[in-house]
Design a protein around this motif. Structure first.
Motif, PDB file in Angstrom:
ATOM      1  N   ASP A 254      15.739  32.357 -37.725  1.00 51.34           N
ATOM      2  CA  ASP A 254      16.875  33.247 -37.922  1.00 51.34           C
ATOM      3  C   ASP A 254      17.869  32.590 -38.880  1.00 51.34           C
ATOM      4  N   PRO A 255      18.488  33.375 -39.763  1.00 50.73           N
ATOM      5  CA  PRO A 255      19.440  32.784 -40.710  1.00 50.73           C
ATOM      6  C   PRO A 255      20.528  31.934 -40.052  1.00 50.73           C
ATOM      7  N   GLU A 256      20.978  32.325 -38.867  1.00 51.75           N
ATOM      8  CA  GLU A 256      22.026  31.558 -38.204  1.00 51.75           C
ATOM      9  C   GLU A 256      21.528  30.219 -37.670  1.00 51.75           C
ATOM     10  N   GLN A 257      20.217  30.047 -37.614  1.00 56.90           N
ATOM     11  CA  GLN A 257      19.655  28.795 -37.100  1.00 56.90           C
ATOM     12  C   GLN A 257      19.425  27.763 -38.198  1.00 56.90           C
ATOM     13  N   THR A 258      19.464  28.187 -39.459  1.00 57.83           N
ATOM     14  CA  THR A 258      19.118  27.259 -40.544  1.00 57.83           C
ATOM     15  C   THR A 258      20.066  26.051 -40.636  1.00 57.83           C
ATOM     16  N   PRO A 259      21.390  26.201 -40.432  1.00 60.17           N
ATOM     17  CA  PRO A 259      22.234  25.000 -40.474  1.00 60.17           C
ATOM     18  C   PRO A 259      21.886  24.001 -39.368  1.00 60.17           C
ATOM     19  N   LYS A 260      21.540  24.500 -38.184  1.00 57.62           N
ATOM     20  CA  LYS A 260      21.146  23.613 -37.086  1.00 57.62           C
ATOM     21  C   LYS A 260      19.843  22.888 -37.434  1.00 57.62           C
ATOM     22  N   ALA A 261      18.909  23.620 -38.050  1.00 53.12           N
ATOM     23  CA  ALA A 261      17.641  23.009 -38.425  1.00 53.12           C
ATOM     24  C   ALA A 261      17.853  21.905 -39.461  1.00 53.12           C
ATOM     25  N   VAL A 262      18.750  22.134 -40.396  1.00 51.48           N
ATOM     26  CA  VAL A 262      19.050  21.120 -41.406  1.00 51.48           C
ATOM     27  C   VAL A 262      19.603  19.860 -40.750  1.00 51.48           C
ATOM     28  N   ARG A 263      20.454  20.030 -39.744  1.00 51.16           N
ATOM     29  CA  ARG A 263      21.002  18.864 -39.049  1.00 51.16           C
ATOM     30  C   ARG A 263      19.900  18.078 -38.331  1.00 51.16           C
ATOM     31  N   ILE A 264      18.955  18.800 -37.730  1.00 52.30           N
ATOM     32  CA  ILE A 264      17.836  18.122 -37.065  1.00 52.30           C
ATOM     33  C   ILE A 264      17.029  17.323 -38.076  1.00 52.30           C
ATOM     34  N   ILE A 265      16.754  17.939 -39.218  1.00 51.47           N
ATOM     35  CA  ILE A 265      15.997  17.260 -40.284  1.00 51.47           C
ATOM     36  C   ILE A 265      16.709  15.983 -40.711  1.00 51.47           C
ATOM     37  N   GLU A 266      18.009  16.062 -40.897  1.00 53.77           N
ATOM     38  CA  GLU A 266      18.783  14.893 -41.325  1.00 53.77           C
ATOM     39  C   GLU A 266      18.805  13.820 -40.246  1.00 53.77           C
ATOM     40  N   GLU A 267      18.883  14.249 -38.995  1.00 50.73           N
ATOM     41  CA  GLU A 267      18.944  13.280 -37.889  1.00 50.73           C
ATOM     42  C   GLU A 267      17.647  12.496 -37.715  1.00 50.73           C
ATOM     43  N   THR A 268      16.518  13.084 -38.090  1.00 49.27           N
ATOM     44  CA  THR A 268      15.251  12.373 -37.924  1.00 49.27           C
ATOM     45  C   THR A 268      15.160  11.170 -38.849  1.00 49.27           C
ATOM     46  N   GLY A 269      15.793  11.254 -40.003  1.00 44.91           N
ATOM     47  CA  GLY A 269      15.709  10.167 -40.974  1.00 44.91           C
ATOM     48  C   GLY A 269      14.342  10.029 -41.613  1.00 44.91           C
ATOM     49  N   GLN A 270      13.503  11.059 -41.458  1.00 45.30           N
ATOM     50  CA  GLN A 270      12.121  10.992 -41.935  1.00 45.30           C
ATOM     51  C   GLN A 270      11.893  11.745 -43.243  1.00 45.30           C
ATOM     52  N   PHE A 271      12.916  12.433 -43.734  1.00 42.77           N
ATOM     53  CA  PHE A 271      12.717  13.305 -44.890  1.00 42.77           C
ATOM     54  C   PHE A 271      13.638  12.919 -46.044  1.00 42.77           C
ATOM     55  N   THR A 272      13.120  13.018 -47.252  1.00 40.88           N
ATOM     56  CA  THR A 272      13.883  12.634 -48.432  1.00 40.88           C
ATOM     57  C   THR A 272      14.702  13.786 -48.996  1.00 40.88           C
ATOM     58  N   GLU A 273      14.262  14.996 -48.763  1.00 39.15           N
ATOM     59  CA  GLU A 273      14.982  16.161 -49.279  1.00 39.15           C
ATOM     60  C   GLU A 273      14.715  17.364 -48.389  1.00 39.15           C
ATOM     61  N   HIS A 274      15.640  18.315 -48.456  1.00 43.16           N
ATOM     62  CA  HIS A 274      15.472  19.551 -47.698  1.00 43.16           C
ATOM     63  C   HIS A 274      16.261  20.649 -48.386  1.00 43.16           C
ATOM     64  N   ARG A 275      15.882  21.884 -48.113  1.00 43.28           N
ATOM     65  CA  ARG A 275      16.637  23.015 -48.654  1.00 43.28           C
ATOM     66  C   ARG A 275      16.376  24.263 -47.823  1.00 43.28           C
TER      67      ARG A 275
END
Length: 292
Positions: A254-275
């Protein structure tokens, strides 16, 4: 019994469906009558004055009654188009939505930008395959790749295998039953790209869905539990462990979930880029990230 032509029956049934609050009543009437008569919708108009037999009219009325019960038209006809292919669907699988094609568009774009995704030995994963729409489309688009598709439901996998066979890619897809990454636990399998359209409807919003969705589509494919984020959170936390270095995870939500998903991605420290990627209504519908 009154004799009916195609044109007359279409008009009367579309008006009736409208009176009963069915969305897109004319389109529904056309799809159901075309299905009953084994015609395309175009041929309904080319044969507008064709008289119908009593048996054809009664068969059509039975279909209309099912639609009035708010059964999705896709389950009545047994098919849904996705990526210009007709997929078998039934109540054991979620009906593919047009916005999910955004996932495939981005996958194809990544291939064009990354030579490593263009040759032999590419491994792709459709996580939670349902009717197999994403997996089959990936097999069509990535002709040299190996495709794996998982689902927790054996019933859904039966439908997915039928679709893969009908659409000529059954030998290209390895279907596995299991909960998200469970079929690969303890194994060395790693993927160049993972695509997923997980359940993301908040549990508290399930009862607000239309009757077509709430009462007919599989709840397990819809209910994302608390805030709709339970499955999204788990997949994003675990995905890096199943990606090759530089591999991509692409997820619909859901569009409202995308900011939360980005935070999870950043918190993992496993990814170099996201969008985040917009859907056809210009709302952020997808999140993608690349493993370090």
């Amino acid at each position: 019994m009154k004799g009916w032509t195609i044109g007359e029956l279409l008009k009367v049934s579309a008006d009736y469906l409208k009176q009963k609050g069915i969305d897109s009543p004319r389109l529904n009437a056309e799809i159901l009558l075309a299905h009953q008569l084994h015609l395309t919708r175009v041929k309904l108009y080319l044969q507008h004055d064709q008289p119908l037999t009593d048996q054809e009219v009664e068969g059509y009325r039975a279909l209309v009654r099912r639609r009035l019960g708010r059964e999705p038209v896709q389950y009545i006809t047994g098919t849904q188009e996705f990526w210009s292919m007709a997929f078998i669907v039934n109540p054991s699988v979620l009906i593919p939505r047009p916005e999910t094609e955004v996932l495939l568009e981005q996958a194809v774009l990544l291939r064009s930008e990354n030579p490593s995704l263009q040759g032999e030995g590419v491994n792709l994963l459709d996580l939670g395959t349902g009717c197999g729409a994403l997996a089959v489309a990936l097999a069509r688009e990535f002709e040299k790749a190996r495709i794996c598709a998982t689902d927790l439901s054996e019933e859904a996998l039966r439908v997915a295998r039928r679709n893969a066979e009908r659409l000529g890619v059954k030998d290209r897809i390895d279907f596995k039953c299991g909960d998200w990454f469970t079929p690969f636990a303890g194994k060395t399998t790693r993927f160049d790209m993972i695509l997923s359209n997980p359940p993301y409807i908040p549990a508290e919003a399930m009862e607000t869905l239309s009757p077509e969705v709430r009462d007919h589509e599989p709840r397990s494919a819809l209910d994302g539990r608390e805030q709709g984020m339970v499955h999204i959170h788990r997949i994003l936390r675990e995905a890096a462990g199943y990606l090759v270095p530089g591999g991509w995870i692409l997820m619909e939500m859901d569009p409202e979930q995308t900011p939360k998903a980005v935070r999870i991605i950043e918190e993992t420290g496993q990814f170099t880029e996201h969008r985040r990627i917009q859907d056809y209504t210009h709302r952020y519908r997808m999140v993608m990230a690349r493993k370090k």
